[in-house]
Design an enzyme around this catalytic site. Structure first.
Site, PDB file in Angstrom:
ATOM      1  N   MET A 143       0.847  -1.197   0.000  1.00 24.51           N
ATOM      2  CA  MET A 143       0.000   0.000   0.000  1.00 24.51           C
ATOM      3  C   MET A 143       0.887   1.254   0.000  1.00 24.51           C
ATOM      4  SD  MET A 143      -3.473  -0.821   2.007  1.00 24.51           S
ATOM      5  CE  MET A 143      -2.879  -0.454   3.640  1.00 24.51           C
ATOM      6  N   GLY A 144       2.155   1.090  -0.382  1.00 25.91           N
ATOM      7  CA  GLY A 144       3.043   2.241  -0.437  1.00 25.91           C
ATOM      8  C   GLY A 144       3.544   2.634   0.942  1.00 25.91           C
TER       9      GLY A 144
ATOM     10  N   LEU B 168       6.562   3.075   1.690  1.00 25.96           N
ATOM     11  CA  LEU B 168       7.494   1.948   1.791  1.00 25.96           C
ATOM     12  C   LEU B 168       8.586   2.178   2.825  1.00 25.96           C
ATOM     13  CD1 LEU B 168       7.894   1.097  -2.005  1.00 25.96           C
ATOM     14  CD2 LEU B 168       6.241   0.187  -0.363  1.00 25.96           C
TER      15      LEU B 168
ATOM     16  N   HIS C  60       9.197  -3.525   3.487  1.00 27.80           N
ATOM     17  CA  HIS C  60       8.749  -3.755   2.104  1.00 27.80           C
ATOM     18  C   HIS C  60       9.949  -4.074   1.207  1.00 27.80           C
ATOM     19  CE1 HIS C  60       5.535  -0.828   3.510  1.00 27.80           C
ATOM     20  NE2 HIS C  60       4.804  -1.852   3.096  1.00 27.80           N
TER      21      HIS C  60
ATOM     22  N   GLN D 150     -10.261  -2.161   2.468  1.00 28.44           N
ATOM     23  CA  GLN D 150      -9.793  -2.822   3.692  1.00 28.44           C
ATOM     24  C   GLN D 150      -9.743  -1.881   4.893  1.00 28.44           C
ATOM     25  OE1 GLN D 150      -5.925  -3.888   1.688  1.00 28.44           O
ATOM     26  NE2 GLN D 150      -5.085  -3.599   3.724  1.00 28.44           N
TER      27      GLN D 150
HETATM   28  O1  PAF Z   1      -0.183  -5.727   3.580  1.00 23.83           O
HETATM   29  C1  PAF Z   1      -0.581  -4.791   2.855  1.00 23.83           C
HETATM   30  O2  PAF Z   1       0.104  -3.808   2.612  1.00 23.83           O
HETATM   31  C2  PAF Z   1      -1.970  -4.868   2.239  1.00 23.83           C
HETATM   32  O3  PAF Z   1      -2.870  -5.456   3.109  1.00 23.83           O
HETATM   33  C3  PAF Z   1      -1.988  -5.566   0.869  1.00 23.83           C
HETATM   34  C4  PAF Z   1      -1.558  -7.010   0.959  1.00 23.83           C
HETATM   35  C5  PAF Z   1      -1.062  -4.828  -0.086  1.00 23.83           C
HETATM   36  C6  PAF Z   1      -3.394  -5.521   0.288  1.00 23.83           C
HETATM   37  O4  PAF Z   1      -3.862  -4.217   0.143  1.00 23.83           O
END
Ligand code: PAF
Length: 291
Positions: free
Chosen positions: A30-31, A33, A37, A61
């Site tokens: 979701m950026g 970072l 990540h 979500q």
């Molecule tokens: O873990 C995350 O960053 C998010 O839940 C994902 C897996 C990118 C889904 O939006």
């Protein structure tokens, strides 16, 4: 690194890679970072021929009172960080690209999704499984890389992959921590310096439990009581849950057996943080190496 915003273009890239018998590795994010990540991208780089990362803050979500609008967004910085790790493609879709007007379908896992974070964040995992399923269909990866920090997400995505026969292998990468132990999270950016110190209580509680397990304690009730005592040392931190569960089913475990997940979630101010460790009890009280 090439940045693509259209699902069709990313699918074409993946199909072309598969035609050339290349292994496609995918890192969904979701950026905002951080090194956590980037460790996924590095692992993807070592295991795949073509590395695709996505940056998409998935509205589905987030609950109505959660931090969707204030979630940190900095696409340019994210792109530079991914490029520096030799990511081949960044998929950067808009909300409309992912959820065109009129889209009414969801993907939901209906057992694990109600546990741990799912209990405190109703609908959260339905949003996660929906977007991850869509991303898997768009990117068509051979391997997909997820962080162990989101242990419940890992269990649910694996279950979805198994239940719905997705042709992808989930690779789980260890939690990356700051030097003082705080698990890296995009939400750490919300913490002021005082809260940043208070947030360490999550890791401290897990380390106390690790120590007790190392000394041979296996009873969940004893361990959880000790962990909650540590959290209480930081009265401004509000515990959401501290649980000892089976890492695959997320069912509560009475005893540390052959691998238990100890997971914690707590509010530091209004910021909800999570962390976990996996421990293995043995007769001698020896446990797994720390994560
Ligand atoms: O873990 C995350 O960053 C998010 O839940 C994902 C897996 C990118 C889904 O939006």
């Amino acid at each position: 690194m090439l940045t693509l915003t259209s699902a069709a273009e990313i699918t074409a890239v993946s199909k072309e890679a598969h035609r050339a018998s290349k292994c496609v590795g995918f890192v969904p994010t979701m950026g905002a970072l951080h090194q956590g990540h980037l460790s996924l991208v590095r692992t993807a780089r070592t295991q795949s021929d073509v590395v695709i990362a996505s940056v998409f803050v998935n509205p589905k979500q987030f609950g109505p009172n959660e931090d969707f609008t204030k979630y940190p967004r900095n696409a340019e910085k994210d792109a530079a960080m991914l490029a520096a790790e030799k990511t081949d493609y960044l998929f950067l879709p808009s909300v409309e690209e992912m959820y065109p007007p009129g889209a009414t379908s969801w993907v939901s896992e209906e057992a694990l999704s109600e546990k741990l974070d799912g209990r405190s964040r109703p609908g959260h995992f339905r949003g996660v499984t929906t977007v991850v399923a869509k991303l898997f269909n768009i990117v068509q990866p051979d391997l997909a890389f997820f962080g162990q920090k989101d242990a419940a997400q890992v269990a649910i995505v694996k279950k979805m992959v198994c239940d719905l026969n997705f042709d992808v292998r989930i690779v789980v990468c260890p939690i990356v921590r700051e030097s003082d132990g705080l698990a890296m999270s995009s939400r750490n950016a919300y913490l002021n310096p005082e809260q940043r110190k208070q947030a360490l209580v999550l890791y401290r509680s897990l380390m106390r439990l690790q120590m007790l397990v190392d000394r041979g304690e296996t009873r969940s009730t004893t361990l959880l009581a000790a962990g909650k005592q540590v959290i209480a040392e930081e009265p401004t931190v509000k515990l959401d849950y501290l649980e000892i569960v089976n890492p695959e089913t997320l069912d509560q475990a009475d005893e540390i057996g052959q691998g238990a997940l100890i997971a914690v979630a707590a509010y530091v101010g209004s910021t909800r943080l999570i962390d976990n460790i996996v421990v293995h009890g043995t007769a001698a009280g020896k446990t797994s190496p720390r994560q």
